[in-house]
Design a protein around this motif. Structure first.
Motif, PDB file in Angstrom:
ATOM      1  N   PHE A 228      82.759 -52.946  14.091  1.00  0.00           N
ATOM      2  CA  PHE A 228      83.063 -54.379  14.029  1.00  0.00           C
ATOM      3  C   PHE A 228      84.556 -54.617  14.175  1.00  0.00           C
ATOM      4  O   PHE A 228      85.366 -54.116  13.385  1.00  0.00           O
ATOM      5  N   GLN A 229      84.876 -55.417  15.151  1.00  0.00           N
ATOM      6  CA  GLN A 229      86.250 -55.827  15.346  1.00  0.00           C
ATOM      7  C   GLN A 229      86.643 -56.779  14.218  1.00  0.00           C
ATOM      8  O   GLN A 229      85.962 -57.785  13.996  1.00  0.00           O
ATOM      9  N   SER A 272      77.359 -48.790   4.837  1.00  0.00           N
ATOM     10  CA  SER A 272      78.189 -47.850   5.611  1.00  0.00           C
ATOM     11  C   SER A 272      79.421 -48.526   6.207  1.00  0.00           C
ATOM     12  O   SER A 272      79.469 -48.812   7.388  1.00  0.00           O
ATOM     13  N   VAL A 273      80.392 -48.791   5.351  1.00  0.00           N
ATOM     14  CA  VAL A 273      81.643 -49.382   5.827  1.00  0.00           C
ATOM     15  C   VAL A 273      82.516 -48.325   6.503  1.00  0.00           C
ATOM     16  O   VAL A 273      83.253 -48.602   7.449  1.00  0.00           O
ATOM     17  N   ASN A 274      82.388 -47.093   6.050  1.00  0.00           N
ATOM     18  CA  ASN A 274      83.264 -46.039   6.553  1.00  0.00           C
ATOM     19  C   ASN A 274      83.164 -45.895   8.060  1.00  0.00           C
ATOM     20  O   ASN A 274      82.076 -45.804   8.622  1.00  0.00           O
ATOM     21  N   LYS A 275      84.337 -45.871   8.701  1.00  0.00           N
ATOM     22  CA  LYS A 275      84.446 -45.655  10.154  1.00  0.00           C
ATOM     23  C   LYS A 275      83.759 -46.749  10.970  1.00  0.00           C
ATOM     24  O   LYS A 275      83.356 -46.528  12.108  1.00  0.00           O
ATOM     25  N   LYS A 276      83.599 -47.925  10.385  1.00  0.00           N
ATOM     26  CA  LYS A 276      82.926 -49.003  11.115  1.00  0.00           C
ATOM     27  C   LYS A 276      83.882 -50.104  11.555  1.00  0.00           C
ATOM     28  O   LYS A 276      83.528 -50.936  12.375  1.00  0.00           O
ATOM     29  N   SER A 301      92.319 -45.741   6.346  1.00  0.00           N
ATOM     30  CA  SER A 301      91.840 -44.639   7.193  1.00  0.00           C
ATOM     31  C   SER A 301      90.347 -44.364   7.005  1.00  0.00           C
ATOM     32  O   SER A 301      89.670 -43.950   7.944  1.00  0.00           O
ATOM     33  N   THR A 302      89.805 -44.607   5.821  1.00  0.00           N
ATOM     34  CA  THR A 302      88.363 -44.346   5.650  1.00  0.00           C
ATOM     35  C   THR A 302      87.514 -45.399   6.357  1.00  0.00           C
ATOM     36  O   THR A 302      86.428 -45.091   6.840  1.00  0.00           O
ATOM     37  N   SER A 303      88.004 -46.640   6.418  1.00  0.00           N
ATOM     38  CA  SER A 303      87.199 -47.707   7.022  1.00  0.00           C
ATOM     39  C   SER A 303      87.327 -47.736   8.532  1.00  0.00           C
ATOM     40  O   SER A 303      86.386 -48.085   9.239  1.00  0.00           O
ATOM     41  N   LEU A 304      88.519 -47.397   9.034  1.00  0.00           N
ATOM     42  CA  LEU A 304      88.770 -47.537  10.465  1.00  0.00           C
ATOM     43  C   LEU A 304      87.955 -46.531  11.279  1.00  0.00           C
ATOM     44  O   LEU A 304      87.933 -45.337  10.980  1.00  0.00           O
TER      45      LEU A 304
END
Ligand code: NAG
Ligand code: NAG
Ligand code: NAG
Ligand code: NAG
Ligand code: NAG
Ligand code: NAG
Length: 678
Positions: A228-229, A272-276, A301-304
Motif C-alpha cells: 500500500f502506497q 500483516s503490516v510488515n513489509k506492506k 524498516s519493519t513496515s516498509l
C-alpha cells in the motif's frame, strides 16, 4: 496522477507563473487538480475532449529530428564478457515494466465488476505474462486520496464519483466511492493472468484514517497484493491545498507514522503490516534525501516493503489552459526524448537512493511515470519515438537498480496511454487503442524474461554515442541478450548501424536470433511492429498481437566468434545469444482471451473466471470463447486470430458444451463478425 501540474524541476517555476497568472484560487479551473475526464466520463470539463478528436486519437505528426551531424559511426565492434562484470544491475524480473492506473478509471480499463472483465486488458496482460512471467499494476494516483470504501452502491455499481467537495477545497479531487467488488475484480483478474497489485491508502484525512482498504484487500487479494502506497506525491500536498503550504518531509514522515501506528494498533484487522507499506512516492519538489535524513528508513524498516518515487521529465499542463504564452511546442521537445541522455539524466537524482535501498534490502520502484504531465505531448507521447524513449528509459532505470517502473495510463485526454479503451458510447463499434508505450513494456518483458534473475549493463557502446545506446543482459549469470537502439530516423538506410559482437571465450555460437521493434519513423503514430507483429490501429485492438511472427536468424563467424547485428534507423533490436530462449520459439503468446463475440447490449465481454481458470494453460485460452454473459456458455473453436495458428491438435470440448452449441456459436460469430467488421 495525470493532470497534476508540477513535475520535472525546471518547469515548476513556469507552472507557478501560470498559477499566479490565473489568480490562484479565484478562477483557477478545478480541472487542473481533478482527475481528468477519463474515458468519456467527463465531469464538466469539456475543454479537453470530445470523443472523436480526443487526445488519445490525435493525429498530430511531427517531423523527425534531423540526422545528427556528425553522424554516429555506423560500423563498430563490442567485446563482451560471457559472465557478469562489475557495474551490472541487481537481479531484475520480467515484470519490471508495469502500469499505473488512476483509481477513477478502473471501471473503464479493468471491468465493471468481478464477473464482467475487459477482455482486451486480459489479453494485454497475458502477452506480457507469456514473455516476462508476471505483471505489476498499480491502482492509485490523485483519486486514491479521497477513495472511500462503502459496503454497497445503488444499482450494484462497483464505484462512483461522490459529490464535489466544498469550494474551499476546490483544488482537491471529488471523493470516489467504491465497494469491495473492486477487490474481487482484481482478484478475479489475477486468477486469469499473473498480475500483482499495488494499492494506496487515502491520506486526505489523517484524523479519521480510512484503512478499510487494507483489511479488505489483504483478505481478498492475498499474495497478489504487493503493498500500500502511503501518500501519493506528498511533496505536492502543500501546493495542492491538501496540507498547509509549509508541509515538509518531516510532516510526511509523521503522517506515515500515524498510518503505521493505526495499523499496528489493530492486529486482528490488520495482521500483516510488515513489509506492506510503500513510501515516500515523492515527485521532484523534495529531494529523497530530505526524507531519508528524517530517519524514515530506520524508524519504519519493519513496515516498509518498497521505496518509491514518481517522475515526469516534462510538463504539458499549459494545454489545459489554452495559454499560448507558456505552452510548449511539441516539435521543440521531441528531440529531447530521442537520445540516451534523457534516460541517463533522469536517473542521476535517484542513484544515491537506489544504493541506499539496497543497503536496506528494499526494492526501489518508479511508481508512476510517463513522458510529460497532463497527458503528454501530441506527436511525441503517441509516436514510435516514445516507444524507443520509454524502452531506453526503463532499461536505464533497471541498470540503475530500480526494481520496477510503472507507466501511467490516463484517459481519452492523454496522449501517452499504453492502452486506451474506447469511449463508452462507442465501445459497441470500435475497440481499444494500443499505444507505443505498450510495445516498450512488451519488449522489456522479453529483455528481462521469466527467470527473475536478469542483470543488465549499459554498454556505453559506440563510444557512448547518445543515439545508439545498448545494453547486455546476463540471465542466471550468463550473457544472454543484447538490447540495441538506434534513435535516428533516416529512410535512406545510411544511418543504420552494424555492430560486430564478439564474446571471447564464450561458448561457440553459430547463429543468433534477433527480434526488431520497428516503425518507418520516430514520428510514426501507427505501423509499429514487434517481431513483425502488431496490436493494430487506433480503436481496433482486442489486445492480441496479429501478423506473422518474424524472428531473424543471423549467422555468426565461428572462427572469430563474431556476429554482425544490423540496427535500422530508427529501430531497436533484441538479440538472443542463447538458442534456448522460449521467447524465440514460434509462438510465444501462451494464451489469449478472444473478444470475437459481441452483442448489441454489452460493451465488454464477460469472462467466466472459473471456466478460464480451470482450463489448462498449455492448451491455450483461445479455445474458450467467451459467452455474452447471459447464457454462460462456453465453446471450443479454432483460433480465430488473424495469422494465428489454425487448429492443430484435437481440441477438447469444455464444460459440457455440445456440438450444437459449437455450431450455433460459430454461426453467431460469423453474424457478429459481419455486423461489427471484426
Ligand atoms: C456485472 O456487471 C454486468 C454488466 O453491468 C451486470 O450485468 C452483472 O449483473 C454484474 N454482476 C454483478 C455480480 O454485479
Ligand atoms: C469473481 O468475483 C465475484 C464477485 O463479483 C466472486 O463472487 C467470485 O467468486 C469471483 N471469482 C473468482 C474465481 O475469484
Ligand atoms: C545520500 O543520501 C544520504 C542520506 O540522505 C546522504 O547522507 C548522503 O550525503 C547522500 N549522498 C550523496 C552522494 O548524495
Ligand atoms: C547497482 O547495484 C550494483 C550492486 O550493488 C552496483 O554494483 C552497481 O554499481 C549499481 N549500479 C548503479 C548504476 O548504481
Ligand atoms: C458519443 O458521445 C459524444 C458526446 O456526447 C458524442 O459527441 C458522440 O457523437 C457520441 N458517439 C456515438 C457513436 O454515439
Ligand atoms: C518471479 O517473480 C514473480 C512475481 O513475484 C513470480 O510470480 C514468479 O513465480 C517468479 N518466477 C520465478 C522463476 O521465480
Amino acid at each position: 496522477m495525470a493532470v497534476r501540474a508540477i513535475q520535472g524541476g525546471c518547469l515548476s517555476s513556469i507552472f507557478l507563473i501560470l498559477l499566479l497568472g490565473l489568480g490562484l484560487g479565484t478562477h483557477a479551473s478545478i480541472t487542473v487538480y481533478s482527475p481528468q475526464p477519463f474515458m468519456g466520463t467527463a465531469t464538466g470539463t469539456a475543454n479537453v475532449v470530445t470523443y472523436t478528436n480526443a487526445a488519445a486519437y490525435d493525429s498530430t505528426t511531427l517531423n523527425p529530428p534531423a540526422i545528427p551531424d556528425p553522424r554516429p559511426p555506423t560500423a563498430f565492434a563490442i567485446q563482451l564478457s560471457s559472465s557478469p562484470v562489475p557495474g551490472v544491475s541487481i537481479p531484475q524480473a520480467g515484470h519490471f515494466y508495469g502500469f499505473s492506473l488512476e483509481f477513477s478509471v478502473i471501471n473503464q480499463v479493468l471491468g465493471l465488476n468481478g464477473s464482467f472483465l475487459q477482455v482486451p486488458f486480459l489479453n494485454l496482460m497475458s502477452n506480457l505474462q507469456a514473455r516476462g512471467g508476471s505483471v505489476r499494476v498499480r491502482i492509485g494516483g490523485n483519486s486514491q486520496e479521497t477513495a472511500t470504501l462503502v459496503q454497497s452502491l445503488p444499482d450494484e455499481r462497483m464505484m462512483e464519483k461522490g459529490a464535489p467537495l466544498p469550494s474551499d477545497t476546490m483544488l482537491s479531487t471529488p471523493p470516489l466511492l467504491y465497494t469491495p467488488e473492486v477487490l474481487y475484480m482484481l482478484a478475479n483478474i489475477s486468477s486469469l493472468v499473473n498480475v500483482q497489485w499495488y494499492l494506496g491508502i487515502p491520506m486526505n484525512d489523517t484524523q479519521h484514517l480510512r484503512l478499510d482498504i487494507v483489511e479488505v484487500a489483504e483478505s481478498i487479494l492475498g499474495d497478489r497484493l504487493i503493498g500500500f502506497q502511503v501518500a501519493n506525491e506528498p511533496d505536492q500536498y502543500g501546493l495542492d491545498h491538501l496540507r498547509p503550504i509549509t508541509y515538509n518531509a518531516s510532516d510526511y514522515v509523521h503522517d506515515f507514522g500515524l498510518v503505521d501506528a493505526a495499523l499496528r494498533a489493530d492486529p486482528a484487522k490488520f495482521p500483516s503490516v510488515n513489509k506492506k507499506l510503500i513510501g515516500p512516492s515523492i515527485s521532484s519538489h523534495w529531494k529523497l534525501e530530505d526524507v531519508w535524513d528524517t530517519g524514515f528508513l530506520d524508524t519504519y524498516s519493519t513496515s516498509l516493503g518498497t521505496l518509491s518515487a514518481e517522475y515526469y521529465p516534462l510538463n504539458n499542463c499549459a494545454r489545459l489552459f489554452n495559454n499560448s504564452h507558456i505552452s510548449v511546442n511539441p516539435q521543440d521537445v521531441f528531440s529531447s526524448y530521442l537520445n540516451h541522455t534523457s534516460a541517463t539524466s533522469i536517473v542521476q537524482r535517484y542513484l544515491n537512493s537506489t544504493a541506499i535501498a539496497q543497503r536496506y534490502n528494499l526494492p526501489f520502484v518508479m511508481l508512476e511515470t510517463n513522458s510529460a504531465t497532463c497527458g503528454g505531448f501530441p506527436g511525441v507521447s503517441d509516436s514510435f519515438g516514445s516507444a524507443l524513449w520509454a524502452l531506453d528509459y526503463g532499461l536505464q532505470l533497471a541498470y540503475s537498480n530500480f526494481s520496477g517502473a510503472l507507466t501511467h495510463v490516463g484517459g481519452l485526454s492523454s496522449y501517452y496511454n499504453a492502452f486506451t479503451p474506447p469511449p463508452t458510447n462507442q465501445s459497441m463499434f470500435k475497440s481499444w487503442t494500443v499505444g507505443p508505450i505498450y510495445y516498450s513494456a512488451l519488449v522489456a518483458a522479453e529483455v528481462f524474461g521469466k527467470s527473475n534473475q536478469s542483470q543488465i549493463l549499459d554498454l556505453q557502446m559506440n563510444e557512448d554515442n547518445i543515439y545508439t545506446p545498448g545494453y547486455a543482459i546476463y540471465d542466471k549469470n550468463v550473457l544472454s541478450r543484447l538490447a540495441l537502439f538506434n534513435f535516428i530516423t533516416d529512410s535512406t538506410g545510411g544511418s543504420d548501424y552494424t555492430v560486430a559482437v564478439s564474446v571471447p571465450g564464450g561458448s561457440t555460437v553459430t547463429q543468433v536470433k534477433v527480434k526488431y521493434l520497428l516503425a518507418p519513423s520516430v514520428s510514426s503514430l501507427a505501423n509499429i511492429t514487434w517481431a513483425g507483429q502488431s496490436l493494430g490501429h487506433n480503436l481496433s485492438s482486442d489486445g492480441r498481437l496479429s501478423g506473422p511472427l518474424d524472428i531473424q536468424s543471423v549467422p555468426c563467424d565461428p572462427s572469430s566468434q563474431t556476429c554482425h547485428i544490423r540496427v535500422p534507423a530508427p529501430g531497436f533490436a533484441l538479440v538472443f545469444l542463447d538458442d534456448t530462449n522460449e521467447n524465440t520459439s514460434e509462438d510465444p503468446t501462451a494464451m489469449t482471451f478472444p473478444t470475437t463475440m459481441r452483442t448489441k447490449t454489452l460493451s465488454a465481454l464477460t469472462v467466466d473466471p472459473s471456466v478460464l481458470a480451470a482450463s489448462n494453460g498449455a492448451l491455450g485460452m483461445q479455445e474458450a470463447l467467451g459467452s455474452t454473459g447471459r447464457g454462460k456458455k462456453w465453446w471450443s473453436l479454432a483460433d480465430p486470430r488473424p495469422g494465428g495458428k489454425s487448429q492443430k491438435k484435437g481440441r477438447h470440448h469444455r464444460n459440457g458444451a455440445t456440438r450444437d452449441q459449437q455450431g450455433s456459436s460459430a454461426l453467431a460469430l460469423v453474424a457478429v463478425a459481419f455486423l461489427f467488421r471484426l
